[in-house]
Design a protein around this motif. Structure first.
Motif, PDB file in Angstrom:
ATOM      1  N   GLY A  91       7.346  16.827  -8.044  1.00 36.27           N
ATOM      2  CA  GLY A  91       6.405  17.950  -8.031  1.00 36.27           C
ATOM      3  C   GLY A  91       5.156  17.637  -7.222  1.00 36.27           C
ATOM      4  N   ILE A  92       4.668  16.406  -7.345  1.00 44.44           N
ATOM      5  CA  ILE A  92       3.500  15.996  -6.556  1.00 44.44           C
ATOM      6  C   ILE A  92       3.863  15.955  -5.074  1.00 44.44           C
ATOM      7  N   ILE A  93       5.016  15.419  -4.750  1.00 49.52           N
ATOM      8  CA  ILE A  93       5.448  15.370  -3.345  1.00 49.52           C
ATOM      9  C   ILE A  93       5.561  16.780  -2.782  1.00 49.52           C
ATOM     10  N   HIS A 104       2.339   9.928   0.002  1.00 50.00           N
ATOM     11  CA  HIS A 104       2.303   8.485  -0.208  1.00 50.00           C
ATOM     12  C   HIS A 104       1.198   7.834   0.620  1.00 50.00           C
ATOM     13  N   PHE A 105       0.527   6.859   0.027  1.00 55.32           N
ATOM     14  CA  PHE A 105      -0.531   6.087   0.684  1.00 55.32           C
ATOM     15  C   PHE A 105      -1.626   7.001   1.253  1.00 55.32           C
ATOM     16  N   ASN A 106      -1.901   8.081   0.544  1.00 53.51           N
ATOM     17  CA  ASN A 106      -2.907   9.038   0.985  1.00 53.51           C
ATOM     18  C   ASN A 106      -4.176   8.830   0.169  1.00 53.51           C
ATOM     19  N   TYR A 107      -5.157   8.228   0.810  1.00 51.53           N
ATOM     20  CA  TYR A 107      -6.444   7.967   0.172  1.00 51.53           C
ATOM     21  C   TYR A 107      -7.556   8.770   0.849  1.00 51.53           C
ATOM     22  N   SER A 108      -7.199   9.889   1.481  1.00 51.61           N
ATOM     23  CA  SER A 108      -8.163  10.654   2.277  1.00 51.61           C
ATOM     24  C   SER A 108      -9.169  11.429   1.431  1.00 51.61           C
ATOM     25  N   SER A 109      -8.904  11.592   0.147  1.00 55.68           N
ATOM     26  CA  SER A 109      -9.844  12.248  -0.758  1.00 55.68           C
ATOM     27  C   SER A 109      -9.603  11.722  -2.166  1.00 55.68           C
ATOM     28  N   SER A 113      -5.987  10.445  -3.681  1.00 58.50           N
ATOM     29  CA  SER A 113      -5.901   9.099  -4.254  1.00 58.50           C
ATOM     30  C   SER A 113      -5.395   9.149  -5.690  1.00 58.50           C
ATOM     31  N   VAL A 114      -5.913  10.096  -6.473  1.00 59.11           N
ATOM     32  CA  VAL A 114      -5.482  10.235  -7.867  1.00 59.11           C
ATOM     33  C   VAL A 114      -4.005  10.616  -7.927  1.00 59.11           C
ATOM     34  N   LEU A 115      -3.582  11.569  -7.087  1.00 62.49           N
ATOM     35  CA  LEU A 115      -2.178  11.978  -7.086  1.00 62.49           C
ATOM     36  C   LEU A 115      -1.261  10.823  -6.712  1.00 62.49           C
ATOM     37  N   PHE A 116      -1.652  10.040  -5.723  1.00 57.70           N
ATOM     38  CA  PHE A 116      -0.836   8.890  -5.337  1.00 57.70           C
ATOM     39  C   PHE A 116      -0.803   7.855  -6.462  1.00 57.70           C
ATOM     40  N   SER A 117      -1.920   7.659  -7.149  1.00 55.83           N
ATOM     41  CA  SER A 117      -1.955   6.732  -8.288  1.00 55.83           C
ATOM     42  C   SER A 117      -1.065   7.216  -9.427  1.00 55.83           C
ATOM     43  N   ILE A 118      -1.087   8.512  -9.698  1.00 51.62           N
ATOM     44  CA  ILE A 118      -0.218   9.078 -10.730  1.00 51.62           C
ATOM     45  C   ILE A 118       1.248   8.845 -10.357  1.00 51.62           C
ATOM     46  N   MET A 119       1.566   9.039  -9.076  1.00 56.89           N
ATOM     47  CA  MET A 119       2.942   8.787  -8.633  1.00 56.89           C
ATOM     48  C   MET A 119       3.337   7.331  -8.900  1.00 56.89           C
ATOM     49  N   GLY A 120       2.434   6.415  -8.647  1.00 60.07           N
ATOM     50  CA  GLY A 120       2.708   5.002  -8.906  1.00 60.07           C
ATOM     51  C   GLY A 120       2.957   4.727 -10.382  1.00 60.07           C
TER      52      GLY A 120
END
Length: 126
Positions: A91-93, A104-109, A113-120
């Protein structure tokens, strides 16, 4: 008994979730010809397509194989963990594709960053 009936009988939850993922893969595939936006040089819908398709195949395979495990109570619990984690992961993707940005590896905001961390976290739980 045909293959799909057997698969559904082994683990109905993973059967339906696997089909959901494959249907979402088809939706992403259907959106590709109408999308001009690219991310990293590829169609915006390619990444969600690949994830939904691969997760769909994996879910159906796990549903088939977990039938052979002895503790069906644990199988049911793990099946729900699979569904919850992969539902939100994909769903996040998908939502990042809708937002026209990478997942993935998106730290632009902060949000990305939070969404990528949640995915992890979700993939670790999975």
């Amino acid at each position: 008994m045909n293959f799909f009936s057997e698969l559904k009988g082994r683990n109905a939850l993973l059967f339906w979730f696997g089909l959901f993922n494959l249907a979402m893969a088809l939706l992403c595939l259907g959106l590709m010809p109408f999308e001009e936006m690219t991310l990293l040089g590829v169609n915006l819908w390619l990444k969600p397509f690949k994830f939904y398709a691969s997760v769909g195949i994996m879910i159906l395979t796990i549903g088939w194989l977990m039938y052979y495990l002895n503790d069906q109570k644990k199988v049911k619990s793990y099946s729900w963990i699979i569904v919850i984690t992969m539902f939100f992961e994909n769903g996040i993707i998908f939502s990042q594709a809708v937002r026209q940005t990478t997942s993935h590896f998106n730290y632009s905001s902060t949000l990305n960053s939070v969404l990528f961390s949640i995915m992890g976290i979700l993939i670790i739980i999975f």
